[in-house]
Design a protein around this motif. Structure first.
Motif, mmCIF file in Angstrom:
data_model
loop_
_atom_site.group_PDB
_atom_site.id
_atom_site.type_symbol
_atom_site.label_atom_id
_atom_site.label_comp_id
_atom_site.label_asym_id
_atom_site.label_seq_id
_atom_site.Cartn_x
_atom_site.Cartn_y
_atom_site.Cartn_z
ATOM 1 N N GLY A 80 0.776 -1.227 0.000
ATOM 2 C CA GLY A 80 0.000 0.000 0.000
ATOM 3 C C GLY A 80 0.812 1.283 0.000
ATOM 4 N N ARG A 81 2.113 1.172 0.079
ATOM 5 C CA ARG A 81 2.967 2.367 0.098
ATOM 6 C C ARG A 81 3.521 2.615 -1.303
ATOM 7 N NH1 ARG A 81 8.726 3.083 1.553
ATOM 8 N NH2 ARG A 81 8.995 5.312 1.874
ATOM 9 N N LEU A 82 3.200 3.763 -1.881
ATOM 10 C CA LEU A 82 3.689 4.143 -3.201
ATOM 11 C C LEU A 82 5.202 4.315 -3.140
ATOM 12 C CD1 LEU A 82 2.771 4.793 -6.071
ATOM 13 C CD2 LEU A 82 2.523 7.174 -5.382
ATOM 14 N N MET A 83 5.932 3.636 -4.022
ATOM 15 C CA MET A 83 7.392 3.629 -3.983
ATOM 16 C C MET A 83 8.027 4.530 -5.048
ATOM 17 S SD MET A 83 7.708 1.576 -1.478
ATOM 18 C CE MET A 83 9.440 1.230 -1.404
ATOM 19 N N VAL A 84 7.197 5.090 -5.953
ATOM 20 C CA VAL A 84 7.725 5.911 -7.043
ATOM 21 C C VAL A 84 6.892 7.181 -7.181
ATOM 22 C CG1 VAL A 84 8.641 3.923 -8.320
ATOM 23 C CG2 VAL A 84 6.326 4.722 -8.773
ATOM 24 N N SER A 85 7.427 8.137 -7.919
ATOM 25 C CA SER A 85 6.721 9.407 -8.109
ATOM 26 C C SER A 85 5.744 9.319 -9.282
ATOM 27 C CB SER A 85 7.727 10.528 -8.380
ATOM 28 O OG SER A 85 8.338 10.331 -9.644
ATOM 29 N N GLU A 86 4.826 10.265 -9.334
ATOM 30 C CA GLU A 86 3.893 10.347 -10.459
ATOM 31 C C GLU A 86 4.657 10.608 -11.754
ATOM 32 O OE1 GLU A 86 -0.114 12.750 -11.874
ATOM 33 O OE2 GLU A 86 0.638 13.024 -9.845
ATOM 34 N N GLU A 87 5.711 11.398 -11.669
ATOM 35 C CA GLU A 87 6.534 11.683 -12.844
ATOM 36 C C GLU A 87 7.156 10.402 -13.392
ATOM 37 O OE1 GLU A 87 10.437 14.382 -14.081
ATOM 38 O OE2 GLU A 87 9.759 14.350 -11.996
ATOM 39 N N TYR A 88 7.604 9.511 -12.502
ATOM 40 C CA TYR A 88 8.199 8.245 -12.939
ATOM 41 C C TYR A 88 7.145 7.348 -13.584
ATOM 42 C CZ TYR A 88 10.981 4.006 -13.003
ATOM 43 O OH TYR A 88 11.651 2.883 -13.405
ATOM 44 N N ILE A 89 5.951 7.332 -13.054
ATOM 45 C CA ILE A 89 4.865 6.538 -13.641
ATOM 46 C C ILE A 89 4.542 7.058 -15.045
ATOM 47 C CG2 ILE A 89 2.431 5.916 -13.431
ATOM 48 C CD1 ILE A 89 2.912 5.903 -10.367
ATOM 49 N N GLU A 90 4.513 8.378 -15.208
ATOM 50 C CA GLU A 90 4.293 8.945 -16.539
ATOM 51 C C GLU A 90 5.399 8.514 -17.505
ATOM 52 O OE1 GLU A 90 3.925 13.160 -15.918
ATOM 53 O OE2 GLU A 90 1.991 12.935 -14.890
ATOM 54 N N PHE A 91 6.630 8.470 -17.018
ATOM 55 C CA PHE A 91 7.752 8.003 -17.826
ATOM 56 C C PHE A 91 7.550 6.540 -18.230
ATOM 57 C CE2 PHE A 91 11.834 5.697 -17.754
ATOM 58 C CZ PHE A 91 12.408 6.237 -18.900
ATOM 59 N N LEU A 92 7.136 5.694 -17.281
ATOM 60 C CA LEU A 92 6.894 4.278 -17.580
ATOM 61 C C LEU A 92 5.814 4.112 -18.646
ATOM 62 C CD1 LEU A 92 6.973 2.669 -14.023
ATOM 63 C CD2 LEU A 92 8.731 2.524 -15.816
#
Length: 97
Positions: A73-85
């Motif tokens: 349940g703990r987000l390990m990455v940033s929203e910016e990184y998810i957009e990159f993925l």
């Protein structure tokens, strides 16, 4: 992002590679297709022969991506990184096409 932030378990971003299964009449046909697939860069391709003699040639791409995003349940990455993925996965999809 809203759904990801509400997740209570582990979340993984996953992109599956292209796969094409071809049923072949003869082993020689499968071997020829396998050679063409390998020479074309589909290194994960292979031939399987079932118990009943069914010969299947699988043409598989190597364009895969699997990245953990959250743990317990703990987000390990940033929203910016998810957009990159997402951008990287979309590029891989274009390569599949």
């Amino acid at each position: 992002m809203t759904a990801l932030e509400k997740a209570t378990g582990d979340v993984v971003f996953k992109f599956e590679p292209f796969v094409l299964h071809v049923l072949c009449r003869e082993l020689q046909d499968a071997q020829l297709l396998h050679s063409v697939a390998i020479d074309s860069g589909f290194r994960n391709s292979g031939i399987t022969v079932g118990r009943g003699g069914k010969i299947t040639m699988a043409v598989r791409s190597t364009h895969c991506l699997e990245v953990p995003l959250s743990h317990k349940g703990r987000l390990m990455v940033s929203e910016e990184y998810i957009e990159f993925l997402v951008h990287v996965a979309n590029q891989k999809m274009e390569e599949n096409l």
